[in-house]
Enzyme design. Structure first.
Site, PDB file in Angstrom:
ATOM      1  N   HIS A   1     -10.686  -2.485  -1.094  1.00 18.77           N
ATOM      2  CA  HIS A   1     -11.620  -2.051  -0.469  1.00 18.77           C
ATOM      3  C   HIS A   1     -12.755  -1.300  -0.904  1.00 18.77           C
ATOM      4  O   HIS A   1     -12.184  -0.403  -2.037  1.00 18.77           O
ATOM      5  CB  HIS A   1     -10.701  -1.231   0.679  1.00 18.77           C
ATOM      6  CG  HIS A   1      -9.732  -2.053   1.462  1.00 18.77           C
ATOM      7  ND1 HIS A   1     -10.174  -2.657   2.591  1.00 18.77           N
ATOM      8  CD2 HIS A   1      -8.816  -2.354   1.078  1.00 18.77           C
ATOM      9  CE1 HIS A   1      -9.089  -3.077   3.187  1.00 18.77           C
ATOM     10  NE2 HIS A   1      -8.026  -2.944   2.318  1.00 18.77           N
TER      11      HIS A   1
ATOM     12  N   TYR B   1       0.952  -1.267  -0.097  1.00 23.64           N
ATOM     13  CA  TYR B   1      -0.003   0.086  -0.018  1.00 23.64           C
ATOM     14  C   TYR B   1       0.736   1.169   0.067  1.00 23.64           C
ATOM     15  O   TYR B   1       1.908   1.256   0.538  1.00 23.64           O
ATOM     16  CB  TYR B   1      -0.795   0.049   1.192  1.00 23.64           C
ATOM     17  CG  TYR B   1      -2.048  -0.900   1.204  1.00 23.64           C
ATOM     18  CD1 TYR B   1      -3.340  -0.495   0.594  1.00 23.64           C
ATOM     19  CD2 TYR B   1      -2.050  -2.200   1.685  1.00 23.64           C
ATOM     20  CE1 TYR B   1      -4.484  -1.351   0.725  1.00 23.64           C
ATOM     21  CE2 TYR B   1      -3.020  -3.146   1.903  1.00 23.64           C
ATOM     22  CZ  TYR B   1      -4.378  -2.778   1.340  1.00 23.64           C
ATOM     23  OH  TYR B   1      -5.363  -3.425   1.103  1.00 23.64           O
TER      24      TYR B   1
ATOM     25  N   HIS C   1      -7.581  -8.382  -2.209  1.00 22.69           N
ATOM     26  CA  HIS C   1      -8.824  -7.839  -2.070  1.00 22.69           C
ATOM     27  C   HIS C   1      -8.572  -6.367  -2.564  1.00 22.69           C
ATOM     28  O   HIS C   1      -7.458  -5.528  -2.497  1.00 22.69           O
ATOM     29  CB  HIS C   1      -9.234  -7.909  -0.596  1.00 22.69           C
ATOM     30  CG  HIS C   1      -8.316  -7.279   0.343  1.00 22.69           C
ATOM     31  ND1 HIS C   1      -7.195  -7.935   0.527  1.00 22.69           N
ATOM     32  CD2 HIS C   1      -8.118  -6.051   0.696  1.00 22.69           C
ATOM     33  CE1 HIS C   1      -6.624  -6.873   1.388  1.00 22.69           C
ATOM     34  NE2 HIS C   1      -7.077  -5.846   1.749  1.00 22.69           N
TER      35      HIS C   1
ATOM     36  N   ARG D   1      -3.113 -11.740   4.102  1.00 24.42           N
ATOM     37  CA  ARG D   1      -4.554 -11.376   3.356  1.00 24.42           C
ATOM     38  C   ARG D   1      -4.489 -11.968   2.276  1.00 24.42           C
ATOM     39  O   ARG D   1      -3.781 -11.587   1.213  1.00 24.42           O
ATOM     40  CB  ARG D   1      -4.665  -9.591   3.534  1.00 24.42           C
ATOM     41  CG  ARG D   1      -4.651  -8.973   4.893  1.00 24.42           C
ATOM     42  CD  ARG D   1      -5.599  -9.353   5.809  1.00 24.42           C
ATOM     43  NE  ARG D   1      -7.221  -9.576   5.223  1.00 24.42           N
ATOM     44  CZ  ARG D   1      -8.147  -9.145   4.646  1.00 24.42           C
ATOM     45  NH1 ARG D   1      -8.069  -7.629   4.704  1.00 24.42           N
ATOM     46  NH2 ARG D   1      -9.240  -9.539   4.291  1.00 24.42           N
TER      47      ARG D   1
ATOM     48  N   TYR E   1      -0.749  -9.641   0.899  1.00 25.61           N
ATOM     49  CA  TYR E   1       0.188  -9.006   1.700  1.00 25.61           C
ATOM     50  C   TYR E   1       0.056  -9.764   3.230  1.00 25.61           C
ATOM     51  O   TYR E   1      -1.087 -10.150   3.454  1.00 25.61           O
ATOM     52  CB  TYR E   1       0.228  -7.680   1.741  1.00 25.61           C
ATOM     53  CG  TYR E   1      -1.037  -6.970   2.212  1.00 25.61           C
ATOM     54  CD1 TYR E   1      -1.418  -6.810   3.626  1.00 25.61           C
ATOM     55  CD2 TYR E   1      -2.217  -6.691   1.646  1.00 25.61           C
ATOM     56  CE1 TYR E   1      -2.342  -6.380   3.944  1.00 25.61           C
ATOM     57  CE2 TYR E   1      -3.458  -6.081   1.897  1.00 25.61           C
ATOM     58  CZ  TYR E   1      -3.617  -5.888   3.156  1.00 25.61           C
ATOM     59  OH  TYR E   1      -4.843  -5.515   3.628  1.00 25.61           O
TER      60      TYR E   1
END
Ligand SMILES: [Fe+2]
Lengths: 235, 174
Positions: A160, A106, A158, A155, A145
């Site tokens: 968000h 991110y 995905h 995780r 990640y």
């Protein structure tokens, strides 16, 4: 006010507040029972962004973070329809998305995962649904990640999502997952959702939405709680 | 049709949902200024922390505030990761009483560690008489009622949100 109604939250598909496998719920989930509220004007309404200025490339994450080239990754396009529980489309409602880059990193300053940032990818976007409740985003597929919940926790891939739907009680923050991801069955955030709700969080690969020689197509339809039939258009 | 299930906002929402507040290169469409404090008479400031079960301020919560008194509808959003004391800060105006109820604003609380957001209300400590007769406030056990009442100090209101503990804020099932 006109016809006012509020559907309840479907707690047989929404996750519980406390889900101890997801460790940070332990100190953050309210412990006392929620108090039943008789709603008033503020809860029957919500912010409406129907005439908001959306930037030309806000819906295209393959473009909106470019500095000196194209972002790395598998290009994809996400289509979906936003409806209420009766299948009625929700037009001109705001959708915001954010995600990791193709390497699972991110842009957020707090993310310390040792994977490369992509100088040409921000990972944030937004759009409004059209008159029929449809939306479309272009992006690159986010990477998995690691996170600190437990030993070797990862995780699943995905994206968000944040939606309004015209009422503050229809507010939804969720995540879209990918079909066949082997990490899903190890992820306490996904598994926090009761079994009958889990498939609702997985986007569907769709060859018909796939753009030849350009981007893989996925479909992710979203159903929001019903809210007031007479939203205030003050924002 | 079933509703799409909720998932946590996670720790990394800031560049998508509150980008300018956190200095990311993406315009915010909403922030803590629900009104422009420089041009709005009677601006009030709502300030508070979000505290976890150990009483520690949470630095990755996102708070949304919505108020609608039939005359003015205002919305704000603020993340607790930029203030040195992890406070949220909203500039707004006090809503009017609707149908004789005590005035309030609706809070929506999102954070890592919440799989689904929480709703609460903030009332005003200087509305003593309306607070006393308010149906919702009176439906709350007396020892918990104060968790919803922000303390006035001039044009500032202090409103801390306790997720757990003796002072746990009243959260609502709406
Ligand atoms: Fe994430």
């Amino acid at each position: 006010m006109g016809d006012v109604f509020l559907n309840k939250a479907d707690m047989d598909v929404h996750p519980p507040r406390l889900h101890t496998d997801y460790k940070s719920t332990i100190l953050r989930a309210p412990t006392k029972p929620l108090l039943l509220l008789k709603p008033s004007l503020s809860e029957y309404t919500g912010p409406v962004f129907g005439d908001m200025n959306i930037g030309e490339f806000d819906h295209d994450l393959t473009i909106n973070g470019r500095k000196n080239g194209e972002p790395i990754g598998e290009r994809m396009v996400v289509h979906g329809k936003v409806t209420d529980q009766n299948g009625k489309p929700i037009p001109h409602t705001l959708i915001e998305v954010w995600q990791a880059n193709a390497a699972g990193r991110y842009v957020h300053k707090v993310d310390q995962h040792d994977a490369p940032l992509d100088p040409n990818f921000l990972g944030a976007g937004r759009c409004l649904t059209d008159a029929e409740g449809n939306y479309k985003f272009y992006t690159v597929k986010p990477g998995a990640y690691p996170w600190g919940n437990h030993y070797n926790a990862w995780r699943p891939n995905h994206i968000h999502f944040s939606l309004f739907g015209g009422g503050i009680t229809s507010r939804l923050v969720t995540q879209m997952y990918f079909p066949g991801d082997p990490l899903l069955k190890h992820d306490p955030i996904y598994l926090g959702v009761p079994p009958k709700g889990r498939d609702l969080l997985v986007g569907h690969f769709d060859l018909g939405l796939t753009e030849p020689s350009f981007a893989l197509g996925y479909r992710f339809d979203i159903v929001l709680r019903g809210h007031s039939a007479t939203p205030f258009e003050n924002l | 049709m079933k509703q799409t299930p909720s998932q946590t906002v996670g720790p990394y929402f800031a560049y998508g949902l509150t980008p300018q507040q956190y200095n990311y290169d993406f315009p915010s469409h909403v922030d803590g200024n629900m009104v422009d404090p420089l041009t709005t008479p009677n601006t009030i400031t709502i300030i508070g922390q979000v505290l976890d079960g150990e009483g520690k301020p949470i630095d990755d919560a996102m708070i949304e505030v919505w108020q609608n008194d039939g005359e003015k509808a205002l919305f704000g959003r603020y993340g607790t990761g930029t203030d040195p004391n992890n406070r949220f800060i909203f500039n707004t105006i006090k809503p009017k009483s609707v149908n004789g109820q005590a005035p309030y604003v609706t809070f929506v609380v999102f954070m890592r560690g919440q799989l689904i957001h929480s709703f609460t209300r903030m009332y005003f400590s200087d509305e003593t008489s309306l607070n006393k007769t308010d149906e919702t406030l009176n439906s709350i056990p007396e020892h918990r009622r104060n968790t919803l009442i922000a303390k006035q100090n001039g044009n500032q209101y202090q409103f801390d949100i306790h997720m757990q503990g003796d002072l746990e804020t009243v959260f609502f099932d709406i």
